[in-house]
Design a protein around this motif. Sequence first.
Motif, PDB file in Angstrom:
ATOM      1  N   GLN A 159       0.867  -1.180   0.103  1.00  0.00           N
ATOM      2  CA  GLN A 159      -0.026  -0.011   0.003  1.00  0.00           C
ATOM      3  C   GLN A 159       0.965   1.199   0.135  1.00  0.00           C
ATOM      4  OE1 GLN A 159      -1.997   1.280   3.379  1.00  0.00           O
ATOM      5  NE2 GLN A 159      -4.053   0.977   2.522  1.00  0.00           N
ATOM      6  N   ARG A 160       1.910   1.255   0.825  1.00  0.00           N
ATOM      7  CA  ARG A 160       2.858   2.453   0.871  1.00  0.00           C
ATOM      8  C   ARG A 160       3.560   2.693  -0.472  1.00  0.00           C
ATOM      9  NH1 ARG A 160       4.625   4.265   6.093  1.00  0.00           N
ATOM     10  NH2 ARG A 160       6.747   4.327   5.390  1.00  0.00           N
ATOM     11  N   SER A 163       0.764   3.972  -2.822  1.00  0.00           N
ATOM     12  CA  SER A 163       0.474   5.339  -2.690  1.00  0.00           C
ATOM     13  C   SER A 163       1.578   6.196  -3.260  1.00  0.00           C
ATOM     14  CB  SER A 163       0.075   5.699  -1.189  1.00  0.00           C
ATOM     15  OG  SER A 163      -1.045   4.776  -0.925  1.00  0.00           O
ATOM     16  N   PRO A 167      -0.904   8.753  -5.415  1.00  0.00           N
ATOM     17  CA  PRO A 167      -1.480   9.278  -4.040  1.00  0.00           C
ATOM     18  C   PRO A 167      -2.812   9.124  -3.766  1.00  0.00           C
ATOM     19  CG  PRO A 167       0.188  10.924  -4.938  1.00  0.00           C
ATOM     20  CD  PRO A 167      -0.179   9.851  -6.177  1.00  0.00           C
ATOM     21  N   GLN A 168      -3.762   9.065  -4.917  1.00  0.00           N
ATOM     22  CA  GLN A 168      -5.234   8.626  -4.726  1.00  0.00           C
ATOM     23  C   GLN A 168      -5.391   7.252  -4.790  1.00  0.00           C
ATOM     24  OE1 GLN A 168      -6.989  11.229  -3.451  1.00  0.00           O
ATOM     25  NE2 GLN A 168      -5.048  12.245  -3.616  1.00  0.00           N
ATOM     26  N   SER A 169      -4.545   6.391  -4.686  1.00  0.00           N
ATOM     27  CA  SER A 169      -4.833   5.170  -5.163  1.00  0.00           C
ATOM     28  C   SER A 169      -5.635   4.382  -3.919  1.00  0.00           C
ATOM     29  CB  SER A 169      -3.620   4.269  -5.392  1.00  0.00           C
ATOM     30  OG  SER A 169      -3.031   4.229  -4.118  1.00  0.00           O
ATOM     31  N   ARG A 170      -6.415   3.284  -4.242  1.00  0.00           N
ATOM     32  CA  ARG A 170      -7.385   2.568  -3.485  1.00  0.00           C
ATOM     33  C   ARG A 170      -6.952   1.042  -3.468  1.00  0.00           C
ATOM     34  NH1 ARG A 170     -10.182   5.324  -6.480  1.00  0.00           N
ATOM     35  NH2 ARG A 170     -11.492   3.669  -7.426  1.00  0.00           N
ATOM     36  N   SER A 206      -6.708   4.543   5.811  1.00  0.00           N
ATOM     37  CA  SER A 206      -7.349   4.642   4.339  1.00  0.00           C
ATOM     38  C   SER A 206      -8.139   3.528   3.980  1.00  0.00           C
ATOM     39  CB  SER A 206      -6.129   4.943   3.384  1.00  0.00           C
ATOM     40  OG  SER A 206      -5.170   3.742   3.302  1.00  0.00           O
TER      41      SER A 206
END
Length: 350
Positions: A159-160, A163, A167-170, A206
């Motif tokens: 995840q890091r 991101s 930056p807007q990833s899910r 998040s």
Amino acid sequence: MSNPYLELLEQVSPATFARDPKPGWAGPGTLFGCRAVDLSEVPAGCQYVAAGIPFDGTASSRPGASEGPRAIRQASLVFSSYLDSLGEHEMLDTRTGSVFRYAKANVVDAGDLHVYPTDTRRNFQAVATEVELLARSGATPVLLGGDHSIGFATFVGVQRALSARQPQSRLGLIQIDHHFDFGANSTIHGPLYHGSNARRISELPSMQPDRMAFVGVGSITRKGQFDGLLKAGSHIVPAREMRARGVAAALEPVVAAFRRNCTAVHLSIDIDVLDCSVAPGTGNVTIGGLSGGELMDAVEVIRQLPLAGIEIVEVSPRYDPTGRTPQIAAQLLFELLFREYRKPEASAIP
């Protein structure tokens, strides 16, 4: 007097053997015999980077998952020559009727990550940090566990890295497992153990419940926990539903939802999702688990989604003298990494 064996040597050179395949137990001890690289020097352009996480410090019943990475790598060597021998042919999966080719992928093996067998906090720090390093290379990490407590750290690392690029990833989690691993705390191990990894992921700032799916579950669990996950919006596909409706039909709503809600997916496979008669080499004895074909079908459906991380955990070879459990794990990864569906809808078997 001439020596017939020495005369044999006059007929050959090293080039004579260079292109011949080796038997399945020979070759470097890397995943599928691929090139070994340093953890911090994953070459640009790699599609996948394998790494082992030999940790089983939170085993509650039968330890041994720390031996999983080595066993999976060894089992994978039997497939190392498949791409050369079969890659030029169109292939038919007679079990499913699907048509595909085996395509070479750029895979490297970064060896084993640092683990701290008696310090789960430091182990989390090391695994999350080093998985992030691997994922920042642009390659998809293929992680060999280890008990499932590592799943929290691996998810955070992926995840890091994602991101940092987007930056807007899910990032979503699809966990194929006989259990939910949603425990709050263990009297023996504390808040971070093999039965809490999914809960710890759900607590990330998040993370949203609708980006979590529990596939193949079949264990006894608290009804309040089950109802709470559904109410929160998490996706649950029990093993019995997969059998009743068929794997593809049961997973279709999950795939559709993850396409809407997620930028990418972390796929976590606990080998104990398989019935113990299929895969005895794991710490938890599973009664009523999936068959090997059902697990393969589930992975084939989920591979439609963009995978940012892949892990397979809880392989404990000491409980399986036949060797079939690590062999199943290796074949599952082989089909996932190297199958190329040029005609996704094609079927040669009605």
